[in-house]
Design a protein around this motif. Structure first.
Motif, PDB file in Angstrom:
ATOM      1  N   ARG A 107      -0.607  -5.036  -6.857  1.00  0.00           N
ATOM      2  CA  ARG A 107      -0.494  -3.617  -6.519  1.00  0.00           C
ATOM      3  C   ARG A 107      -1.823  -3.082  -5.980  1.00  0.00           C
ATOM      4  O   ARG A 107      -1.857  -2.310  -5.016  1.00  0.00           O
ATOM      5  N   LYS A 108      -2.940  -3.500  -6.596  1.00  0.00           N
ATOM      6  CA  LYS A 108      -4.255  -3.057  -6.130  1.00  0.00           C
ATOM      7  C   LYS A 108      -4.530  -3.529  -4.703  1.00  0.00           C
ATOM      8  O   LYS A 108      -5.101  -2.786  -3.891  1.00  0.00           O
ATOM      9  N   ILE A 109      -4.139  -4.763  -4.399  1.00  0.00           N
ATOM     10  CA  ILE A 109      -4.350  -5.296  -3.049  1.00  0.00           C
ATOM     11  C   ILE A 109      -3.567  -4.483  -2.027  1.00  0.00           C
ATOM     12  O   ILE A 109      -4.088  -4.104  -0.970  1.00  0.00           O
ATOM     13  N   GLU A 110      -2.302  -4.203  -2.331  1.00  0.00           N
ATOM     14  CA  GLU A 110      -1.477  -3.423  -1.408  1.00  0.00           C
ATOM     15  C   GLU A 110      -2.056  -2.026  -1.208  1.00  0.00           C
ATOM     16  O   GLU A 110      -2.116  -1.519  -0.075  1.00  0.00           O
ATOM     17  N   GLU A 111      -2.494  -1.394  -2.297  1.00  0.00           N
ATOM     18  CA  GLU A 111      -3.062  -0.045  -2.192  1.00  0.00           C
ATOM     19  C   GLU A 111      -4.370  -0.060  -1.407  1.00  0.00           C
ATOM     20  O   GLU A 111      -4.633   0.847  -0.604  1.00  0.00           O
ATOM     21  N   ALA A 112      -5.198  -1.100  -1.620  1.00  0.00           N
ATOM     22  CA  ALA A 112      -6.473  -1.192  -0.907  1.00  0.00           C
ATOM     23  C   ALA A 112      -6.253  -1.395   0.589  1.00  0.00           C
ATOM     24  O   ALA A 112      -6.970  -0.822   1.419  1.00  0.00           O
ATOM     25  N   MET A 113      -5.256  -2.201   0.946  1.00  0.00           N
ATOM     26  CA  MET A 113      -4.946  -2.412   2.361  1.00  0.00           C
ATOM     27  C   MET A 113      -4.532  -1.110   3.026  1.00  0.00           C
ATOM     28  O   MET A 113      -4.987  -0.771   4.128  1.00  0.00           O
ATOM     29  N   GLN A 114      -3.662  -0.357   2.359  1.00  0.00           N
ATOM     30  CA  GLN A 114      -3.181   0.886   2.942  1.00  0.00           C
ATOM     31  C   GLN A 114      -4.295   1.926   3.023  1.00  0.00           C
ATOM     32  O   GLN A 114      -4.393   2.669   4.010  1.00  0.00           O
ATOM     33  N   ALA A 115      -5.157   1.997   2.000  1.00  0.00           N
ATOM     34  CA  ALA A 115      -6.263   2.953   2.018  1.00  0.00           C
ATOM     35  C   ALA A 115      -7.256   2.617   3.128  1.00  0.00           C
ATOM     36  O   ALA A 115      -7.753   3.505   3.834  1.00  0.00           O
ATOM     37  N   TRP A 116      -7.545   1.329   3.291  1.00  0.00           N
ATOM     38  CA  TRP A 116      -8.477   0.905   4.342  1.00  0.00           C
ATOM     39  C   TRP A 116      -7.912   1.234   5.721  1.00  0.00           C
ATOM     40  O   TRP A 116      -8.620   1.727   6.599  1.00  0.00           O
ATOM     41  N   SER A 117      -6.630   0.967   5.898  1.00  0.00           N
ATOM     42  CA  SER A 117      -5.992   1.233   7.179  1.00  0.00           C
ATOM     43  C   SER A 117      -6.000   2.723   7.497  1.00  0.00           C
ATOM     44  O   SER A 117      -6.237   3.132   8.641  1.00  0.00           O
ATOM     45  N   ALA A 118      -5.738   3.557   6.484  1.00  0.00           N
ATOM     46  CA  ALA A 118      -5.736   5.004   6.695  1.00  0.00           C
ATOM     47  C   ALA A 118      -7.121   5.502   7.099  1.00  0.00           C
ATOM     48  O   ALA A 118      -7.255   6.426   7.909  1.00  0.00           O
ATOM     49  N   LYS A 119      -8.167   4.873   6.560  1.00  0.00           N
ATOM     50  CA  LYS A 119      -9.533   5.310   6.833  1.00  0.00           C
ATOM     51  C   LYS A 119     -10.074   4.757   8.142  1.00  0.00           C
ATOM     52  O   LYS A 119     -10.751   5.461   8.899  1.00  0.00           O
ATOM     53  N   HIS A 120      -9.776   3.477   8.436  1.00  0.00           N
ATOM     54  CA  HIS A 120     -10.396   2.805   9.575  1.00  0.00           C
ATOM     55  C   HIS A 120      -9.452   2.583  10.756  1.00  0.00           C
ATOM     56  O   HIS A 120      -9.895   2.128  11.816  1.00  0.00           O
ATOM     57  N   GLY A 121      -8.161   2.848  10.560  1.00  0.00           N
ATOM     58  CA  GLY A 121      -7.220   2.664  11.660  1.00  0.00           C
ATOM     59  C   GLY A 121      -6.818   1.229  11.898  1.00  0.00           C
ATOM     60  O   GLY A 121      -6.179   0.913  12.903  1.00  0.00           O
ATOM     61  N   GLN A 122      -7.194   0.338  11.013  1.00  0.00           N
ATOM     62  CA  GLN A 122      -6.808  -1.069  11.110  1.00  0.00           C
ATOM     63  C   GLN A 122      -6.849  -1.677   9.719  1.00  0.00           C
ATOM     64  O   GLN A 122      -7.478  -1.130   8.810  1.00  0.00           O
ATOM     65  N   LEU A 123      -6.165  -2.802   9.563  1.00  0.00           N
ATOM     66  CA  LEU A 123      -6.141  -3.457   8.260  1.00  0.00           C
ATOM     67  C   LEU A 123      -7.412  -4.264   8.044  1.00  0.00           C
ATOM     68  O   LEU A 123      -8.016  -4.756   9.001  1.00  0.00           O
ATOM     69  N   ASN A 127     -12.900 -10.449   3.864  1.00  0.00           N
ATOM     70  CA  ASN A 127     -14.158 -10.058   3.229  1.00  0.00           C
ATOM     71  C   ASN A 127     -14.213  -8.552   2.985  1.00  0.00           C
ATOM     72  O   ASN A 127     -14.750  -8.083   1.971  1.00  0.00           O
ATOM     73  N   GLU A 128     -13.621  -7.772   3.901  1.00  0.00           N
ATOM     74  CA  GLU A 128     -13.581  -6.318   3.730  1.00  0.00           C
ATOM     75  C   GLU A 128     -12.651  -5.935   2.583  1.00  0.00           C
ATOM     76  O   GLU A 128     -12.954  -5.018   1.801  1.00  0.00           O
ATOM     77  N   LEU A 129     -11.532  -6.633   2.472  1.00  0.00           N
ATOM     78  CA  LEU A 129     -10.604  -6.377   1.375  1.00  0.00           C
ATOM     79  C   LEU A 129     -11.245  -6.722   0.037  1.00  0.00           C
ATOM     80  O   LEU A 129     -11.116  -5.976  -0.942  1.00  0.00           O
ATOM     81  N   ALA A 130     -11.958  -7.845   0.001  1.00  0.00           N
ATOM     82  CA  ALA A 130     -12.648  -8.242  -1.232  1.00  0.00           C
ATOM     83  C   ALA A 130     -13.674  -7.185  -1.639  1.00  0.00           C
ATOM     84  O   ALA A 130     -13.765  -6.810  -2.819  1.00  0.00           O
ATOM     85  N   GLU A 139     -12.913 -14.988  -5.359  1.00  0.00           N
ATOM     86  CA  GLU A 139     -12.065 -14.392  -6.401  1.00  0.00           C
ATOM     87  C   GLU A 139     -10.780 -13.831  -5.794  1.00  0.00           C
ATOM     88  O   GLU A 139      -9.699 -13.954  -6.386  1.00  0.00           O
ATOM     89  N   LEU A 140     -10.894 -13.228  -4.610  1.00  0.00           N
ATOM     90  CA  LEU A 140      -9.697 -12.714  -3.936  1.00  0.00           C
ATOM     91  C   LEU A 140      -8.740 -13.854  -3.610  1.00  0.00           C
ATOM     92  O   LEU A 140      -7.524 -13.730  -3.805  1.00  0.00           O
ATOM     93  N   GLU A 141      -9.272 -14.969  -3.123  1.00  0.00           N
ATOM     94  CA  GLU A 141      -8.425 -16.116  -2.802  1.00  0.00           C
ATOM     95  C   GLU A 141      -7.714 -16.635  -4.051  1.00  0.00           C
ATOM     96  O   GLU A 141      -6.540 -17.024  -3.991  1.00  0.00           O
ATOM     97  N   ALA A 142      -8.414 -16.633  -5.181  1.00  0.00           N
ATOM     98  CA  ALA A 142      -7.800 -17.087  -6.431  1.00  0.00           C
ATOM     99  C   ALA A 142      -6.672 -16.143  -6.856  1.00  0.00           C
ATOM    100  O   ALA A 142      -5.622 -16.585  -7.339  1.00  0.00           O
TER     101      ALA A 142
END
Length: 256
Positions: A107-123, A127-130, A139-142
Motif C-alpha cells: 500500500r505504501k508503494i502504491e501511495e508513494a507512486m501516486q504522490a510522486w506522479s502528482a508532484k512531478h508529473g511522472q512516475l 531509486n526515486e521510489l526508494a 531493500e525496495l527490491e526485497a
C-alpha cells in the motif's frame, strides 16, 4: 468459430453439459493448468505448496469450460488462462498468505507512486521510489520480491464512475462480453491504459508485450535482455504497480 483442440471432447460436453461430460476435457487440459501453476509458482513464498492450489485451478478450468463460446473467435486457452490465474490468486488472497507487513508495504508503494506522479508529473524510477519510502534500493527490491505473487493483472483499479472496482486483467487482452454500460466504461479505461502504456519506458513496454502477448516465460525474457530471471520478476512487478497508479490517476481525474 475457431478450430478447437479436442473437438470430439467439446462436442460431447456440449451435447450433455454436465460435470461428467466435462471430465474428459478437464483431463485433456490438465497440462495447461499445470503450466499456469508452474509460472505462478516462480514467485510464490516457499511455504505455499502448488499442490494446495491445484483444486482451485481446476475449478477455474471447469468454470471456463462451462462459459466458453467457440463462436466468439478466440482460443479456449486464451479465454481460460486468466480465469484459472484469477482462481489461484483469489485462493492466495483468501488464505491470507501475505503478511500484514507485506500488505502495508504494498500500500505504501502504491501511495508513494501516486504522490510522486502528482508532484512531478511522472512516475518515479526505482531509486526515486526508494528515497520516497526511506529505504535503500536493495531493500525496495526485497519488498517487491516478497509481494510479487500479489502484484498481478488481478489487482483492482478504481472505475471511472468510482462506484466499483475494475481489474487490470479485464482491460488487457479482454475476452469477456460486457453489457453496453460496462462496455463504454471499459473502452474508456482501455483508452487510458494505452496512454499509460506509452508512458512506460521502452524496455518496460517490451517486457509487458513479450510476457502477456507473446506469452514468453520470464526466464526467456531474461535471456533477451541479458538479465537474471529474478530481476525480470522485479521489473514486471514494478511495471504493474506503475500501470495501476497511472490508471487510478486517469480514473480519479488527476490526468486528462
Amino acid at each position: 468459430m475457431v478450430e478447437l483442440e479436442h473437438q470430439e471432447l467439446w462436442e460431447l460436453f456440449w451435447s450433455e453439459r454436465n460435470p461428467e461430460a466435462a471430465g474428459p476435457l478437464i483431463r485433456a487440459f490438465m497440462p495447461f493448468v499445470h503450466n499456469i501453476l508452474s509460472r505462478l509458482a516462480i514467485n510464490l513464498p516457499s511455504h505455499v505448496r502448488t499442490d494446495d492450489l491445484l483444486q482451485c485451478a481446476v475449478v477455474g478450468l471447469y468454470s471456463s469450460i462451462e462459459r466458453f463460446d467457440s463462436n466468439q473467435g478466440i482460443k479456449f486457452e486464451t479465454f481460460a488462462s486468466k480465469r484459472i490465474r484469477g482462481a489461484i490468486l483469489d485462493e492466495l488472497r483468501n488464505s491470507d498468505y501475505m503478511t500484514r507487513t507485506g500488505r502495508t508495504w504494498l500500500r505504501k508503494i502504491e501511495e508513494a507512486m501516486q504522490a510522486w506522479s502528482a508532484k512531478h508529473g511522472q512516475l518515479p524510477e526505482e531509486n526515486e521510489l526508494a528515497d520516497a519510502l526511506g529505504v535503500s534500493t536493495a531493500e525496495l527490491e526485497a519488498i517487491i520480491d516478497s509481494a510479487q505473487p500479489w502484484i498481478s493483472l488481478d489487482q483492482a483499479v478504481v472505475s471511472s464512475t468510482g462506484d466499483r472496482d475494475v481489474f487490470l486483467k479485464d482491460i488487457i487482452a479482454d475476452t469477456t462480453n460486457p453489457g453496453p454500460g460496462e462496455l463504454v466504461e471499459r473502452e474508456d479505461i482501455q483508452k487510458h491504459l494505452r496512454s499509460a502504456f506509452k508512458r512506460l519506458a521502452v524496455r518496460e513496454q517490451k517486457i509487458m508485450y513479450l510476457y502477456y502477448f507473446e506469452e514468453l516465460r520470464l526466464a526467456e525474457i531474461a535471456v533477451l535482455f541479458d538479465l537474471t530471471e529474478a530481476r525480470v520478476c522485479q521489473l514486471h512487478a514494478i511495471i504493474l504497480l506503475k500501470l495501476k497508479a497511472m490508471i487510478n490517476e486517469y480514473a480519479t481525474g488527476r490526468r486528462k
